[in-house]
Structure formats: C-alpha cells, structure tokens
Design an enzyme around this catalytic site. Structure first.
Site, short mmCIF file in Angstrom:
data_model
loop_
_atom_site.label_atom_id
_atom_site.label_comp_id
_atom_site.label_asym_id
_atom_site.label_seq_id
_atom_site.Cartn_x
_atom_site.Cartn_y
_atom_site.Cartn_z
N HIS A 99 -6.72 6.16 -2.82
CA HIS A 99 -7.74 7.27 -2.96
C HIS A 99 -8.39 7.69 -4.44
O HIS A 99 -7.33 7.50 -5.72
CB HIS A 99 -7.46 8.59 -2.75
CG HIS A 99 -7.17 9.22 -1.87
ND1 HIS A 99 -6.14 8.38 -0.52
CD2 HIS A 99 -7.97 10.61 -1.38
CE1 HIS A 99 -6.79 8.98 0.66
NE2 HIS A 99 -7.58 10.33 0.33
N ASN A 131 0.40 2.81 -5.69
CA ASN A 131 -0.63 4.31 -5.53
C ASN A 131 0.28 5.34 -5.29
O ASN A 131 0.35 6.45 -5.82
CB ASN A 131 -1.28 3.68 -4.47
CG ASN A 131 -2.31 4.92 -3.72
OD1 ASN A 131 -2.54 5.66 -4.16
ND2 ASN A 131 -1.75 4.62 -2.31
MG LIG Z 1 -3.16 7.57 -3.93
#
Ligand SMILES: [Mg+2]
Ligand SMILES: [Mg+2]
Lengths: 266, 266
Positions: A99, A131
């Site tokens: 994201h 991440n």
């Molecule tokens: Mg993420």
C-alpha cells in the site's frame, strides 16, 4: 503559438502538427482518483502510482469503523485494460502488494479502507524488512504526528533511481518488472513528503512543517535512523519530476524534524 | 467525487486530501511546445521527450529556406532548471544528441530547423550504426512518403523496455543515465508511429494509413528489414503508456505497409 516561424513559410509549407489530435491526444494521462482518505495519480507506463496523497487528522484516526479482514485487493477498472495493473502480476512475484496509502490510515470508514486496496494504490514492495517492518514503522510515525498537529498530509510514491556501476563508473537505473508478460515495475525506492498543519499547541498559524524522505525498496534494519533518509525537498523534486509546495512562500515553511523528533518507534 | 464513503464518516473524520493543492499541484507536468514543424511533450523525470509529433507535406519538404550550419544545440529555458536537460549532460557521454524531429524535416524555415535543436527534441542516441545510419534511413523513409501522400504525420519517442536476464529468468529494465551528476536517461529503444493522409493518387478519402516501429538504441545493420521492427499499434500503446489513434474508427485505418513497401533505402 509558433511566433518565431516566418508566417509565409508556415503557410507555404501547409503543415499543422496539431491536426494529429483529431485522432486523439496521446497523453500521457494521469488517472486521478479521489478515494476518500487519499487521492491517487496513476502512471500508465510503469503500472504504478506516480503518487498518492493522504490526509489524516486526530479525528479520522480516532474512529473505528473498519476492519481489514473485510477488504480485498482489487484491480482498478477505471484504468483502461491496456494499462491496468493486474492481480496476477503480483502472483509469485516475490514482492508484497505494498500500500502507498496505508490501510491503517483509513479506519474511519470501511469503504475508505477498502479503497486503499485498489492496485492504483499499490506497488511491488520487498516484504520482510521493508513493507512489513521499517516502512510500516514510518507509516506509524506519520499517523503519530496527529498527536501534535491537527492536520497531517502525506505524499507517497515510487522512485526509479540510478546507481553507480562499480565495473565502469557509469550510472544506471535497473529495476525488475513483474508479471507474465512483464507488466508492473518494481521501484528502486519510495518517497514520503510530509506536511503538517495546525499545531495543537501554540497559536493559530498558516505555517506548515515539512520533511521529505527517500527509502530503498530493500530490507532496512530497525536500528537505522529515519533522519538518514531525509533529503531536501528540491532534491525530491529532481528525482520525481514533480513540483512540490512551490505555490507556498518559503517563509511559511518550517523543517518538521526541527519541531519533532523524526525517528521510528519499533 | 467520493461517492462510496458514508457522508457522516467523512464529515466526522474532518479530512480533505484536496487541501494539499493550495501548496501547488505536484504534476507530473508535460511541457507541451509547438515548434512549427513539430510539437514536443517533455518528461521531467527522464529529462527526455515523452514524444515529438511532426507534420510533413510535399510542399514543406520541397522548400529550401534553412541550412543546418546556422543551427546550434540549445537548452530549453521553458523547462524549470530543476528538470532541464543540459548541454553539459551530453559532454563526453559517448552518445549523440539525437534529434527526434529530424533537422532535415524542417528545411522550409530556418527558425523551424533551429527549433529542432532544442534539447526538448533530443535524446541520447548511439551514433555509429544508429543515429547516423539506420535511424537516419528511417527518417528518410518517412520524408519519402510525401511522394505518395499529401500529409505525413510522425509521432516519435523514447522507450525503456524490459529484457529477460539470462541468469535468473527475470525481466529487468536497465538503462544508463548521462551527465554529472547523472541527469538524462538513455532510452533502450525508440518508436515511430507513422500516419499518412491524403493519398496523391486515387479519390479523396479520410482513411489513414498507419504503421508502428520500435528500434533498439544500438547499431543496426543496414541489411535488417524495417518490417522486422514493426509492431501492432496496441502493443506500442502498452509499451509507451500512451493512447494512440483511439478517437478514430477502426474501419478508417489501414495498414501502411500493405500500401507501400516499408523498407529503408541506403
Ligand atoms: Mg504496507
Ligand atoms: Mg539524428
């Protein structure tokens, strides 16, 4: 306006390059989307966002109307299929669907959280060490700024930066493209431009506090200082090709990392 | 329009991502310029054009009002200096300053020819075997189409295409960046989309003839058939991220290489 061409030459030449546009303007087109907590701007050539722009407040982050279990990754059908990032591109790529606007930034609304799962808010990111680790700590740092500021704006995006090749001293950009056939570029780095407004303590002011960070898309030790990744805003402009905060006067911009301790908490 | 977020949630959250734009819209910005014989569209992140769009006619190519000796390469001061391609970037780079709109396409006007020397019409190109050879033969092929068509439109631009790495089977994009500090990307390939109108023989028609070619930025043997480099227009869209000729109906587009012999002459 073609003011420097002699009029009679243009007329005799019988040319009008503009005439091509009746067949359609080539672009590039930016595919802007307002998704509630964020606005995304899509790059059709890399199949990644150019940038994603978020807004967080103490109010938005105090609300609990969403659960990530109810969200699922989805392709963005607003993008013509010729240029669309596909779920299958990520399958067995070795990268996370990372994201840019974090799901945890959008807990005020299930729909807003669901919107963060569009692939137009996603880039291939190293999972372990990035991440799921250091990058997630940086996302937490951004949310945590709402303890000091009534308004926190974050511009996040991918970068494809050159590296010096030790064998010949030349600079090269090199990045993987995932998918079969290859479709989505794997960024070499990610940036965040953080802008905070409305300090909760002190008088009303329209002065903003600003910081820019560039992190490599690689595992990063949690011991690494966040300030090691800080760069001047004009250097970020040069790397991204974007114009950042140019419409606001310099005397109304302060350095965020002089106002708060720019460090991650694990 | 954020129609899928519950109204009361948005209001309670007190967020408006758009509020960032008072500091200036980030872009990307395309820097379109009409230069007489061509229109250029600039990519601030690679410091190269996205594309250059030319128009040639039998009339424009029959005129002789310009001499290349009077032209000189120049930086485009319409581009903010943060994002500007500089003459010094090419110095000792090992690459030619390669025109996208060829100087020889603009002999109808000295000013028009001078305009082709802007760095916003330029990319680093391999000289020997490409810019000075095969690519120049392709440019001649385009001009030569004005013997059969009253109007020839050419869209030219750089590409940064992935290659399969034999060591691990993954696809990677890899390209040099020239300048010190590194500033201008060296494209891996170049494309031409050719659109011809107004056949000189036969009845008036609004049907256009179309061909797309992608050539590697490398020495190419003059023996190589031009048709070896031909690709479908939708494949070129996918590589560039551009929309090509979408506003015109399919039944009004013909294949150029079925109308003429698509080959270079040395
Ligand atoms: Mg993420
Ligand atoms: Mg040339």
């Amino acid at each position: 306006v073609v003011s420097n061409i002699k009029g009679e030459h243009l007329v005799s030449a019988k040319i009008n390059p503009n005439g091509f546009f009746k067949y359609g303007f080539p672009g590039p087109k930016h595919d802007l989307q307002n998704r509630g907590e964020f606005i995304s701007c899509y790059d059709r050539q890399t199949r990644n966002p150019y940038w994603v722009l978020e807004h967080m407040t103490p109010e938005s982050l105090s609300m609990r109307n969403a659960d990530r279990k109810n969200s699922y990754f989805k392709e963005d059908e607003a993008i013509p299929d010729t240029f669309r990032a596909m779920l299958k591109d990520y399958f067995r790529s070795g990268y996370d669907r990372g994201h840019l606007a974090a799901a945890a930034d959008a807990k005020f609304s299930q729909e807003a959280m669901d919107n963060t799962f569009y692939l137009t808010n996603m880039c291939p990111q190293v999972g372990q060490g990035f991440n799921r680790d250091y990058w997630a700590h940086l996302e937490f740092f951004c949310r945590d700024l709402t303890k000091k500021y009534g308004s926190v704006r974050v511009l996040t995006g991918p970068l494809y930066l050159p590296k010096k090749d030790p064998t010949d001293g030349k600079y090269r950009v090199s990045y993987e493209v995932v998918g079969n056939p290859p479709n989505i570029a794997v960024p070499t780095h990610f940036f965040k431009l953080i802008v905070t407004e409305k300090p909760l303590i002190g008088s009303n002011t329209d002065t903003i506090s600003v910081a820019a960070f560039v992190l490599p898309n690689e595992p990063i030790s949690n011991e690494t200082k966040l300030t090691d990744f800080e760069i001047p805003v004009d250097a970020l402009e040069r790397s991204t090709g974007l114009e950042l905060l140019r419409a606001y006067p310099t005397n109304k911009k302060k350095a965020l990392c002089k106002e708060v301790n720019c460090q991650i908490v694990v």
